[in-house]
Structures are given as C-alpha cells and as structure tokens.
Design an enzyme around this catalytic site. Structure first.
Site, PDB file in Angstrom:
ATOM      1  N   HIS A 145      -3.243   7.324   2.400  1.00  0.00           N
ATOM      2  CA  HIS A 145      -3.671   6.012   1.915  1.00  0.00           C
ATOM      3  C   HIS A 145      -5.019   5.690   2.552  1.00  0.00           C
ATOM      4  O   HIS A 145      -5.244   5.985   3.732  1.00  0.00           O
ATOM      5  CB  HIS A 145      -2.616   4.966   2.297  1.00  0.00           C
ATOM      6  CG  HIS A 145      -3.067   3.557   2.066  1.00  0.00           C
ATOM      7  ND1 HIS A 145      -3.557   3.131   0.856  1.00  0.00           N
ATOM      8  CD2 HIS A 145      -3.120   2.474   2.892  1.00  0.00           C
ATOM      9  CE1 HIS A 145      -3.884   1.844   0.948  1.00  0.00           C
ATOM     10  NE2 HIS A 145      -3.634   1.430   2.167  1.00  0.00           N
ATOM     11  N   ASN A 174     -10.181  -0.011  -0.065  1.00  0.00           N
ATOM     12  CA  ASN A 174      -8.721   0.049  -0.155  1.00  0.00           C
ATOM     13  C   ASN A 174      -8.289  -0.549  -1.492  1.00  0.00           C
ATOM     14  O   ASN A 174      -8.354  -1.759  -1.690  1.00  0.00           O
ATOM     15  CB  ASN A 174      -8.127  -0.742   1.016  1.00  0.00           C
ATOM     16  CG  ASN A 174      -6.609  -0.696   1.052  1.00  0.00           C
ATOM     17  OD1 ASN A 174      -5.963  -0.265   0.101  1.00  0.00           O
ATOM     18  ND2 ASN A 174      -6.028  -1.153   2.150  1.00  0.00           N
ATOM     19  N   CYS A 181       0.800  -1.235   0.000  1.00  0.00           N
ATOM     20  CA  CYS A 181       0.000   0.000   0.000  1.00  0.00           C
ATOM     21  C   CYS A 181       0.828   1.279   0.000  1.00  0.00           C
ATOM     22  O   CYS A 181       0.294   2.359  -0.229  1.00  0.00           O
ATOM     23  CB  CYS A 181      -0.956  -0.006   1.189  1.00  0.00           C
ATOM     24  SG  CYS A 181      -2.155  -1.332   1.083  1.00  0.00           S
TER      25      CYS A 181
END
Ligand code: UT7
Length: 329
Positions: A256, A286, A116
């Site tokens: 993020h 996500n 990520c």
C-alpha cells in the site's frame, strides 16, 4: 493437478488527468515540496475534476480496459466486490452502480469497507468465492475519489491523498497459480486516529457538523505512522514465515502506498531489495483502495508467470493484512 485456486487473469487501472503538484499545494496550505517529498515520498497526485463525477466514474474506464484486455464481456462477470471508502452514495452500493454503468447484468455485488486495506481484503474474499466453486469470474475493484473527503485547508491530510482506481479479475486455476495465502487483521480501537467523524449514523449531517469540518478525513499522522510501520512489516513477515518463503523467493513486494518510509520499513523487515519493491507513490500519493491495484496495473508487464508476489497494506480501522500469490500469466 493442484487444488482449485483463484488466479488474477487480468488487471487494469485508471488515474484521472488532473495533476495536483506539491507546488500547487504550497499555495493552498502552509507546506513545501521539500517537506512533502522527504516525509512521504509524494511529488504529485491525480484529482477527478468535474461536477457530478464519482468513484464509479474512476472504475468504469479501469474495468472496461480490463474486459477488453481479457477479451470478455461485462455480462460474464459473476460478482463485483467494490473496495472503497468513498462510495458514490452511502447506499446503494457502488458495486451496483458500476454494474449498471458497464452492463454487468448477470453480476451481484457489494461494497467492501476496510479503508486502505480494502483491496487486500477484497482479493482474499473474492478468492474464497472462486475456491468454493461458486463463481468463475470475480471482479475486485479498488478505487477512491479521496478529493471528495479531503479538506484542502488541512495540511496534515491534503498533501497525502489522491484519486485513482484499479481492478483485478479472479478466475479458477488448478495449475498452482493464484492466491495462496492471506493474513488479515483489524483492531477497531484504532478508529479515533483515522476517520471521518460525521455523515454516518453516529453523527448525521447537520449545519454544526459541516461548520466543524467533520465531513472530511481526519488523521493523527504520527500515531497512525507508528502502528502502520510495525503492523504492515509484521504481517508481511508473517506471511513469508507461514509459507516458508525467504527473501530470495519473493519476486515482488506490492505495498500500500501511504508513505515511502513505511514501504521501506516493510521491505527491510522482509529483507527485500529496493528493485523488487513496487512504488508509484511519487506520482499518485495515497489513493486508499486504489494503491495496490494501480501498482499491479503499472507493473503488469514486468511480472512473469510463477512470480511470488506479496501484497501488504495498513489502513483506517485499524485494518491491515498481507496476501501471497503466484502470478498466473
Ligand atoms: O493509508 C492509511 C494509513 N496512513 C498512513 O499510513 C499515514 C501514516 N502517517 C504518515 O505518513 C505521517 O505521519 C505523515 C506524513 C502524515 C506526517 O509525517 P510526520 O513525520 O509524522 O510529521 P508530524 O505529523 O510528526 O509533523 C512533524 C512536523 C510538525 O512540526 P513541529 O511540531 O515539529 O514544529 C508539523 O506541524 O511537521 C509539521 N507538518 C508539516 N510541515 C509542512 C505537518 N504537516 C506538514 C506539512 N507541511 N504538510
């Protein structure tokens, strides 16, 4: 004249059409809309459907949109850094596949794997190629077809992830705009808490690995949460201190999008009001490498030239990092 820096000169994104809602997930696993919304902030995510579709197919419309916006041809791109955790194939690199699909005949490229944190690592790396004077146009792509590695029988992961892709073009700037600083970190001892156990050289695919469902993303959520909430906030605070920024100096935090609670903790630590925090987790979940560039794309019209923007991420590895840039247009 300022020193040579790498400025973002265009951004674009692509999210596939199919919307997977919390209600639809309720039919697949033992979960409910209320739990997902309060624990994560996610209401829906996008899924790339169709046989034979891959992460590069998310990137093609994103990059073509960027090229059109910037008014340049794919042949002008020098380098493609494709940040992804779901490459089309283990090799060759998805950067090469993308270059072929968009006609970037003069570009070289490679994939960057930092889970990520990939897009933050990719921007910092791409910026170094511009700052060195080596390249004029570096395309940084962040995208994942997370649905290809998600177990829709595992409620700990399937409610979180979605598919999507975004990209940014880096070009030289000597007027003080662009990437100013980055803080990048990793700690491989965190690998046991967020990983895909099989399919690599450690555990190549066998009937056994498939039966054990080891080709799907695994996450020990609680442990990852604890590390993420502390480290993402720390690294965002560190980049502010290093650059003598106080909360009022920061126009936008682009974090993020893993969990709304982690985003809130980071913003609190920085002393930043909610209006300055870019959040679209409720619509995309996500998307791993896709979260930050999708945010940049969706908020592009709100950014003003000279805005101080801080990016922050945390992901599998563990990896984490922050990046400070001045918006250039
Ligand atoms: O992007 C890369 C980095 N990743 C992250 O930053 C993710 C970090 N982790 C998280 O965001 C959170 O840990 C999750 C959203 C994954 C989970 O939230 P949590 O608040 O940590 O929940 P938990 O795992 O502690 O589970 C709490 C309860 C448990 O039940 P009991 O033991 O209290 O009875 C779980 O069994 O919630 C239960 N649970 C669920 N209930 C309904 C776990 N998953 C679900 C679910 N639906 N999907």
């Amino acid at each position: 004249m300022h020193k040579l820096q790498a400025a973002i000169t265009a951004v674009h994104g692509y999210a596939p059409d199919y919307i997977l809602t919390n209600h639809e997930l309720e039919a697949l696993v033992d979960t409910n809309d209320e739990w997902i919304t309060t624990r994560t902030g996610i209401k829906e995510r996008r899924i790339l459907k169709g046989e034979g579709t891959a992460t590069s197919d998310l990137a093609v419309p994103a990059v073509n949109g960027l090229l059109e916006k910037r008014g340049i041809s794919a042949e002008e791109i020098d380098l493609i850094i494709f940040c992804t955790t779901t490459p089309d194939m283990p090799f060759p690199a998805t950067a090469n596949i993308l270059a072929d699909k968009i006609g970037a005949k003069n570009a070289w490229g490679y994939d960057l794997q930092a889970a990520c944190s990939g897009f933050v690592f990719g921007l910092a790396t791409g910026a170094a190629f511009i700052e060195s004077g080596k390249h004029q146009k570096v395309l940084v792509v962040g995208g994942d077809k997370m649905s290809s590695i998600i177990d829709y029988q595992d409620r700990a992961t399937c409610i979180i992830f979605g598919d999507g892709c975004g990209c940014a073009l880096l070009e030289p700037n000597t007027e003080g705009y662009g990437v100013i600083d980055s803080v990048l970190k990793s700690d491989g001892s965190g690998r046991e808490f967020l990983n895909m156990k099989a399919g690599g050289s450690l555990r190549p695919a066998t009937h056994q690995t498939i039966d054990a469902r080891e080709h799907y993303a695994f996450q020990e959520g609680k442990t990852v949460f604890k590390f993420a909430v502390t480290n993402m906030a720390n690294v965002a605070a560190e980049i502010m201190e290093r650059n003598n920024l106080v909360a009022n100096d920061v126009a936008w935090l682009v974090p993020h999008q893993a969990n709304k609670r982690i985003i809130d903790a980071t913003a609190n630590r920085m002393g930043i009001n909610e209006e300055k925090v870019v959040i679209n987790i409720e619509r995309y979940g996500n998307t791993t490498n896709g979260t930050i560039p999708l945010c940049l794309w969706e908020w592009e019209s709100k950014f003003k030239k000279g805005d101080n923007i801080v990016l922050a991420a945390f992901g599998g590895g563990f990896t984490w990092g922050s990046l400070y840039l001045k918006w250039a247009y």
